[in-house]
Motif scaffolding. Structure first.
Motif, short mmCIF file in Angstrom:
data_model
loop_
_atom_site.label_atom_id
_atom_site.label_comp_id
_atom_site.label_asym_id
_atom_site.label_seq_id
_atom_site.Cartn_x
_atom_site.Cartn_y
_atom_site.Cartn_z
N ASP A 6 8.81 12.70 87.24
CA ASP A 6 9.04 12.31 88.66
C ASP A 6 7.86 12.70 89.36
O ASP A 6 6.97 13.64 89.10
CB ASP A 6 10.09 13.41 89.15
CG ASP A 6 11.67 13.22 88.71
OD1 ASP A 6 11.73 12.01 87.95
OD2 ASP A 6 12.47 14.04 88.98
N CYS A 7 7.32 11.93 90.49
CA CYS A 7 6.74 12.23 91.48
C CYS A 7 7.01 11.77 92.85
O CYS A 7 8.07 11.08 92.88
CB CYS A 7 5.14 11.41 91.02
SG CYS A 7 5.26 9.47 91.20
N THR A 53 10.70 9.41 95.99
CA THR A 53 10.70 9.83 94.74
C THR A 53 10.68 8.76 93.59
O THR A 53 11.51 8.15 93.79
CB THR A 53 11.96 10.96 94.67
OG1 THR A 53 11.84 12.12 95.55
CG2 THR A 53 11.68 11.56 93.00
N TYR A 76 -0.29 10.74 86.61
CA TYR A 76 0.15 11.85 85.85
C TYR A 76 -0.79 12.38 84.69
O TYR A 76 -0.37 13.58 84.16
CB TYR A 76 1.30 11.11 84.89
CG TYR A 76 2.56 10.79 85.56
CD1 TYR A 76 3.61 11.53 86.03
CD2 TYR A 76 2.85 9.45 86.10
CE1 TYR A 76 4.65 11.33 86.71
CE2 TYR A 76 3.67 8.96 86.65
CZ TYR A 76 4.74 9.80 87.20
OH TYR A 76 6.02 9.46 87.77
N ILE A 91 1.87 4.25 90.23
CA ILE A 91 1.76 5.43 89.10
C ILE A 91 0.87 4.83 87.93
O ILE A 91 0.79 3.86 87.58
CB ILE A 91 3.13 5.68 88.96
CG1 ILE A 91 3.89 4.84 88.27
CG2 ILE A 91 3.93 6.34 90.12
CD1 ILE A 91 5.26 5.45 87.56
N HIS A 109 -0.48 7.90 92.17
CA HIS A 109 -0.18 9.15 91.59
C HIS A 109 -0.57 9.10 89.93
O HIS A 109 -0.12 8.29 89.52
CB HIS A 109 1.41 9.49 91.62
CG HIS A 109 1.75 10.79 90.71
ND1 HIS A 109 1.44 11.91 91.45
CD2 HIS A 109 2.16 11.03 89.70
CE1 HIS A 109 1.79 13.00 90.51
NE2 HIS A 109 2.34 12.41 89.33
#
Length: 146
Positions: A52-53, A95, A42, A126, A40
């Motif tokens: 949050d992802c 999450t 950002y 992330i 993910h």
């Protein structure tokens, strides 16, 4: 001559059979985990923004999938995950909350340990950049009147 021809035919049939067996996909019995994405980004986000992802996964196997442990690479990366078994064909979500009060580059990982037969340990990542906190100046503070 007959024995040479027979040997050639048997060799050909054996080789053809081996190629056919190699072409068959291996079928794994048990739970299997498949993620929609394994990272993910950002992008560039404000200091203090929502960190949050969600990583969505599916049990593509034929037995219940159990996530044993999900661990962030540091205390600023905190995952939450389902503790109940994920039945075959069903989906679940992990999450990940990143503390965006830390300015700078994000490059963290989350390690997922499960009973999946295809990938018992899976690492998702992330990344991104958190901007420095905005400074408060006297001009930006409202005047207090009595």
């Amino acid at each position: 001559m007959k024995s040479n021809t027979l040997f050639f035919i048997l060799s050909f049939v054996f080789t053809l059979g081996m190629k056919q067996a190699a072409a068959q996909p291996e079928v794994l019995n048990g739970p299997q985990i498949e993620f929609e994405k394994d990272s993910h980004d950002y992008g560039t986000i404000e200091n203090g923004a929502n960190g949050d992802c969600v990583f969505t996964f599916k049990n593509t196997g034929n037995a219940p999938l159990i996530l044993g442990n999900v661990k962030g690479s540091c205390s600023c990366t905190v995952p939450s995950w389902p503790t109940e078994p994920i039945l075959p064909g069903k989906t679940g979500e992990i999450t990940v909350h990143y503390n965006t009060n830390n300015a700078g580059s994000i490059n963290k990982s989350v390690t997922i340990t499960s009973n999946a037969v295809n990938e018992a340990v899976k690492v998702v990542r992330i990344k991104g950049d958190v901007l420095p906190a905005k400074e408060t100046t006297m001009e930006s503070v409202p005047a207090v009147t009595n």
